[in-house]
Design a protein around this motif. Structure first.
Motif, mmCIF file in Angstrom:
data_model
loop_
_atom_site.group_PDB
_atom_site.id
_atom_site.type_symbol
_atom_site.label_atom_id
_atom_site.label_comp_id
_atom_site.label_asym_id
_atom_site.label_seq_id
_atom_site.Cartn_x
_atom_site.Cartn_y
_atom_site.Cartn_z
ATOM 1 N N LEU B 349 0.848 -1.202 0.000
ATOM 2 C CA LEU B 349 0.000 0.000 0.000
ATOM 3 C C LEU B 349 0.878 1.245 0.000
ATOM 4 C CD1 LEU B 349 -2.641 -1.085 2.656
ATOM 5 C CD2 LEU B 349 -2.807 -1.225 0.158
ATOM 6 N N ALA B 350 0.716 2.078 -1.018
ATOM 7 C CA ALA B 350 1.474 3.314 -1.107
ATOM 8 C C ALA B 350 0.576 4.349 -1.764
ATOM 9 C CB ALA B 350 2.745 3.088 -1.938
ATOM 10 N N PRO B 351 0.846 5.633 -1.558
ATOM 11 C CA PRO B 351 -0.002 6.668 -2.146
ATOM 12 C C PRO B 351 -0.202 6.451 -3.649
ATOM 13 C CG PRO B 351 1.525 7.649 -0.611
ATOM 14 C CD PRO B 351 1.887 6.189 -0.708
ATOM 15 N N GLY B 352 -1.461 6.531 -4.083
ATOM 16 C CA GLY B 352 -1.790 6.363 -5.490
ATOM 17 C C GLY B 352 -2.192 4.946 -5.856
ATOM 18 N N ARG B 353 -1.887 3.965 -4.993
ATOM 19 C CA ARG B 353 -2.227 2.575 -5.309
ATOM 20 C C ARG B 353 -3.664 2.276 -4.895
ATOM 21 N NH1 ARG B 353 2.532 -0.548 -5.433
ATOM 22 N NH2 ARG B 353 1.229 -2.347 -5.924
ATOM 23 N N PRO B 354 -4.346 1.409 -5.629
ATOM 24 C CA PRO B 354 -5.712 1.030 -5.239
ATOM 25 C C PRO B 354 -5.686 0.086 -4.036
ATOM 26 C CG PRO B 354 -5.044 -0.212 -7.177
ATOM 27 C CD PRO B 354 -3.916 0.738 -6.882
ATOM 28 N N ALA B 355 -6.783 0.111 -3.278
ATOM 29 C CA ALA B 355 -6.931 -0.815 -2.159
ATOM 30 C C ALA B 355 -8.414 -1.002 -1.907
ATOM 31 C CB ALA B 355 -6.245 -0.268 -0.907
ATOM 32 N N THR B 356 -8.762 -2.088 -1.278
ATOM 33 C CA THR B 356 -10.166 -2.351 -0.977
ATOM 34 C C THR B 356 -10.392 -2.254 0.536
ATOM 35 O OG1 THR B 356 -10.383 -3.800 -2.890
ATOM 36 C CG2 THR B 356 -12.019 -4.053 -1.136
ATOM 37 N N LEU B 357 -11.404 -1.464 0.881
ATOM 38 C CA LEU B 357 -11.810 -1.347 2.283
ATOM 39 C C LEU B 357 -12.809 -2.439 2.594
ATOM 40 C CD1 LEU B 357 -12.599 2.360 1.897
ATOM 41 C CD2 LEU B 357 -11.448 1.600 3.948
ATOM 42 N N ILE B 358 -12.642 -3.100 3.714
ATOM 43 C CA ILE B 358 -13.589 -4.137 4.107
ATOM 44 C C ILE B 358 -14.158 -3.778 5.476
ATOM 45 C CG2 ILE B 358 -13.859 -6.580 4.673
ATOM 46 C CD1 ILE B 358 -11.467 -7.061 2.721
ATOM 47 N N VAL B 359 -15.484 -3.658 5.539
ATOM 48 C CA VAL B 359 -16.147 -3.277 6.788
ATOM 49 C C VAL B 359 -17.358 -4.174 6.995
ATOM 50 C CG1 VAL B 359 -17.261 -1.426 8.077
ATOM 51 C CG2 VAL B 359 -15.452 -0.872 6.441
ATOM 52 N N LYS B 360 -17.457 -4.810 8.157
ATOM 53 C CA LYS B 360 -18.659 -5.588 8.474
ATOM 54 C C LYS B 360 -19.838 -4.648 8.671
ATOM 55 C CE LYS B 360 -18.312 -8.830 11.547
ATOM 56 N NZ LYS B 360 -17.961 -9.501 12.826
ATOM 57 N N ALA B 361 -21.004 -5.093 8.237
ATOM 58 C CA ALA B 361 -22.206 -4.264 8.409
ATOM 59 C C ALA B 361 -22.399 -3.911 9.884
ATOM 60 C CB ALA B 361 -23.432 -5.018 7.878
ATOM 61 N N ARG B 362 -22.103 -4.872 10.752
ATOM 62 C CA ARG B 362 -22.329 -4.642 12.178
ATOM 63 C C ARG B 362 -21.311 -3.686 12.790
ATOM 64 N NH1 ARG B 362 -25.313 -8.882 14.936
ATOM 65 N NH2 ARG B 362 -24.145 -8.218 16.756
ATOM 66 N N SER B 363 -20.220 -3.392 12.072
ATOM 67 C CA SER B 363 -19.217 -2.464 12.600
ATOM 68 C C SER B 363 -19.554 -1.006 12.307
ATOM 69 C CB SER B 363 -17.841 -2.767 11.992
ATOM 70 O OG SER B 363 -17.425 -4.057 12.351
ATOM 71 N N VAL B 364 -20.620 -0.808 11.540
ATOM 72 C CA VAL B 364 -20.989 0.560 11.172
ATOM 73 C C VAL B 364 -21.994 1.081 12.191
ATOM 74 C CG1 VAL B 364 -21.915 2.054 9.370
ATOM 75 C CG2 VAL B 364 -20.655 -0.015 8.751
ATOM 76 N N ARG B 365 -21.603 2.150 12.897
ATOM 77 C CA ARG B 365 -22.530 2.756 13.862
ATOM 78 C C ARG B 365 -23.347 3.811 13.145
ATOM 79 N NH1 ARG B 365 -20.038 5.644 18.687
ATOM 80 N NH2 ARG B 365 -22.048 6.696 18.819
ATOM 81 N N VAL B 366 -24.647 3.729 13.287
ATOM 82 C CA VAL B 366 -25.527 4.680 12.605
ATOM 83 C C VAL B 366 -26.425 5.348 13.640
ATOM 84 C CG1 VAL B 366 -27.276 4.980 10.811
ATOM 85 C CG2 VAL B 366 -25.526 3.213 10.560
ATOM 86 N N GLU B 367 -26.491 6.676 13.583
ATOM 87 C CA GLU B 367 -27.419 7.385 14.456
ATOM 88 C C GLU B 367 -28.258 8.333 13.627
ATOM 89 O OE1 GLU B 367 -25.820 9.295 17.934
ATOM 90 O OE2 GLU B 367 -24.227 7.783 18.061
ATOM 91 N N SER B 368 -29.499 8.473 14.018
ATOM 92 C CA SER B 368 -30.372 9.393 13.296
ATOM 93 C C SER B 368 -29.846 10.822 13.442
ATOM 94 C CB SER B 368 -31.798 9.321 13.842
ATOM 95 O OG SER B 368 -32.565 10.358 13.255
ATOM 96 N N ALA B 369 -29.833 11.552 12.336
ATOM 97 C CA ALA B 369 -29.373 12.939 12.386
ATOM 98 C C ALA B 369 -30.537 13.881 12.600
ATOM 99 C CB ALA B 369 -28.635 13.293 11.096
#
Lengths: 223, 371
Positions: B349-369
């Motif tokens: 991983l270096a600036p300019g290189r592509p990468a894939t972010l992996i996030v579990k649905a349950r790791s996303v905290r959502v609050e009503s705005a």
């Protein structure tokens, strides 16, 4: 025969005038003590609180020495303003004011110290000058403490005996306040008059102290 | 530094010995942009802000703002606070408790006429999202509302500089998100420099166009936030970081027919699978993902339980001690992923290189705005 209430009216007049004087001198002094640092501040604060602990006779003696007709200050007052404090009701005002002064100064200083100085800075950053900062921020946030202090000072001024006697004397109809009149009434055995005047002074004092209880910061007061 | 650098409006050098262990000696030049003053606790960030504002007096230096010298130790110039035209918001909002919201917002408009005052109060209230609060007592406001009222109050008298002293550190996530969004609007609407103090790298990267890294009272690096944080000068500051968080605004876009998950479209960024929400489609939400919960891969992975695989581009890599922070760009959003120190090199991983972010649905905290 209807009792002579003149001493009570004189007491009210003297205490009111003394309270006004205390406010005019005491508020700037309290603000200075609360907000500024200067050499000799502790000494100044101590001197201004001294009337709280000195015997009233000592206060009266000091005031006589300062304002007597033969002194520099007393002579100047008489020549330029035509004011003679000694054996005059205005002397009773000065005596009562000096006695009552610390009772306003202490709560007033506390009230000013309780106002967050950062709020005053915020007001300055919003373009307000010093007078405007005081009137729009400091005073409204400190008024409960100031009002409580004024009520205390009024109650104290109303009851002054020693200093008033020393400076203004005990002249019926001229400088005889309620506190002095009660003393005379007891001396000559007029207990009805003593009781009535005592009741009057006590009622007014209780009203003033009740006001202090209602107004003092911390009771239902917003921060 | 770059050709499109905006013309300088604030030009300040202030010097002051705070205590035997700390002397602030810093130069800040800023145009109509958001400058972030970033550094560890005790670096002198707030002191520097106070010195520029005039709330504390520099021992030496000079402060020029919009062509006017506000302070010059050599020429003994020290313009009083009330004439400086500097707006400031604070960590604890310092609203006037004895005035209602409108009274606070209009406080700096004393000289203006009644009509002009009402007009300007309405204008900044709309800009800061507090129009509906104008009649309220200050004591009834939430922390986020108080800060937005403070922002409106600071802006009302048209300051030439806005200083922000960690204004969101006491706020919950929705409150934080909303205030930060407003600051971007403010910069566009008012065209003034904003100097923002924070010790949060996520805020530094997502908010600022220029970052000043302050350590022990001195600016040790300056430039584009992601670059500075990734650079050598950034290392010691990043050592002091606590949990790095990604925070975004977004909109509820979809619910699974069986109610198992929902999807949230991030503003200017990707859509995320999140745990099922009980909010209607189109509802505004605040989204937070801890940096530790973001995994990285060099390409898409088949047969992975995590729902979110998002293609991005590496902007910067900062290695510090045993850990590293990787900054990725996805659309208009920037993501921070915390990894072990060896991971960026192992994955190339270096600036300019592509990468894939992996996030579990349950790791996303959502609050009503809303609200």
């Amino acid at each position: 025969m209807f009792p002579d209430l003149a001493p009570l009216w004189l007491s009210l007049k003297v205490a009111t005038a003394a309270t006004v004087g205390v406010a005019l001198v005491g508020a700037p002094a309290a603000l200075l003590l609360a907000r500024r640092r200067f050499p000799g501040k502790a000494l100044a604060a101590g001197l201004l609180t001294l009337p709280l602990v000195l015997p009233p006779t000592v206060l009266g003696y000091v005031l006589l020495q300062a304002f007597g007709r033969r002194t520099w200050l007393g002579g100047w007052l008489e020549r330029s303003l035509g004011v003679t404090l000694v054996f005059h009701w205005s002397g009773a005002v000065v005596a009562a004011a000096v006695t009552a002064f610390p009772l306003f100064l202490l709560p007033a200083r506390g009230a000013f110290e309780a106002v967050d100085p950062r709020l005053e800075d915020a007001a300055r950053l919003l373009g307000r000058g010093e007078a405007s900062v005081f009137l729009a921020v400091t005073l409204p946030l400190a008024w409960r403490g100031l009002a409580a202090g004024l009520a205390l000072a009024f109650a104290r001024a109303l009851g002054d005996f020693g200093a008033t006697m020393m400076v203004a004397g005990n002249i019926p109809g001229l400088t005889q306040t309620a506190a002095l009149a009660i003393y005379d009434a007891v001396q000559i055995g007029d207990s009805r008059r003593a009781a009535l005047l005592s009741l009057g002074v006590s009622t007014i004092s209780i009203a003033a102290l009740a006001f202090v209880q209602r107004t003092a910061p911390g009771r239902g007061a917003r921060s | 530094m770059t050709a499109d650098e905006p013309p300088t409006i604030l030009d300040a050098r202030v010097v002051r010995r705070v205590h035997p262990g700390l002397t602030v000696d810093a130069t800040i030049r800023l145009g109509a942009e958001i400058g972030v003053l970033f550094g560890p606790s005790g670096a002198g960030k707030s002191t520097l802000l106070r010195l520029i504002a005039g709330l504390a007096r520099p021992g030496d230096g000079r402060v020029d703002l919009a062509g006017r010298t506000l302070f010059d130790a050599g020429r003994r110039i020290d313009v009083p606070l009330r004439e400086r035209r500097i707006g400031m918001i604070f960590q604890d909002d310092l609203l006037f408790p004895h005035r209602d919201v409108a009274g606070n917002v209009g406080f700096g408009l004393k000289g203006a006429g009644r009509a002009e005052r009402a007009r300007r109060v309405g204008e900044v209230a709309a800009l800061c999202g507090v129009s509906a609060l104008l009649g309220r007592a200050v004591a009834t406001l939430s922390g986020g509302e108080r800060q937005r009222v403070g922002l409106a109050r600071a802006l009302a008298p048209r300051p030439r500089l806005l200083l922000c002293d960690e204004p969101v550190s006491a706020l919950d996530l929705p409150g934080r998100r909303r205030l930060l969004d407003r600051l971007g609007d403010v910069r566009r609407a008012e065209g003034i420099p904003i100097l923002y103090v924070t010790h949060s790298p996520a805020e530094a990267i997502t908010l600022g166009t220029r970052l000043f890294l302050l350590e022990a009272g001195r600016i040790v690096a300056e430039g584009v936030p992601a670059d500075v944080l990734a650079g050598a000068g950034g290392r010691s500051a990043l050592l002091h970081l606590e949990g790095v968080r990604n925070a975004f605004g977004g909109t509820v876009a979809k619910h699974a027919p069986d109610g198992e998950w929902s999807r949230v479209a991030l503003d200017g960024g990707p859509s995320l699978f999140v745990a099922a929400l009980e909010l209607p489609i189109g509802a505004r939400v605040d989204v937070e993902v801890a940096g530790d919960e973001v995994m990285l891969a060099v390409g898409p992975i088949v047969g992975l339980s995590a729902r979110n695989q998002i293609a991005g581009v590496v902007e910067a890599v900062a290695v510090h001690g045993r850990e590293a922070e990787v900054v990725l760009r996805v659309g208009e959003t920037r993501w921070l992923a915390s990894t072990l120190a060896s991971t960026p090199a192992a994955l190339g991983l270096a600036p300019g290189r592509p990468a894939t972010l992996i996030v579990k649905a349950r790791s996303v905290r959502v609050e009503s705005a809303a609200g």
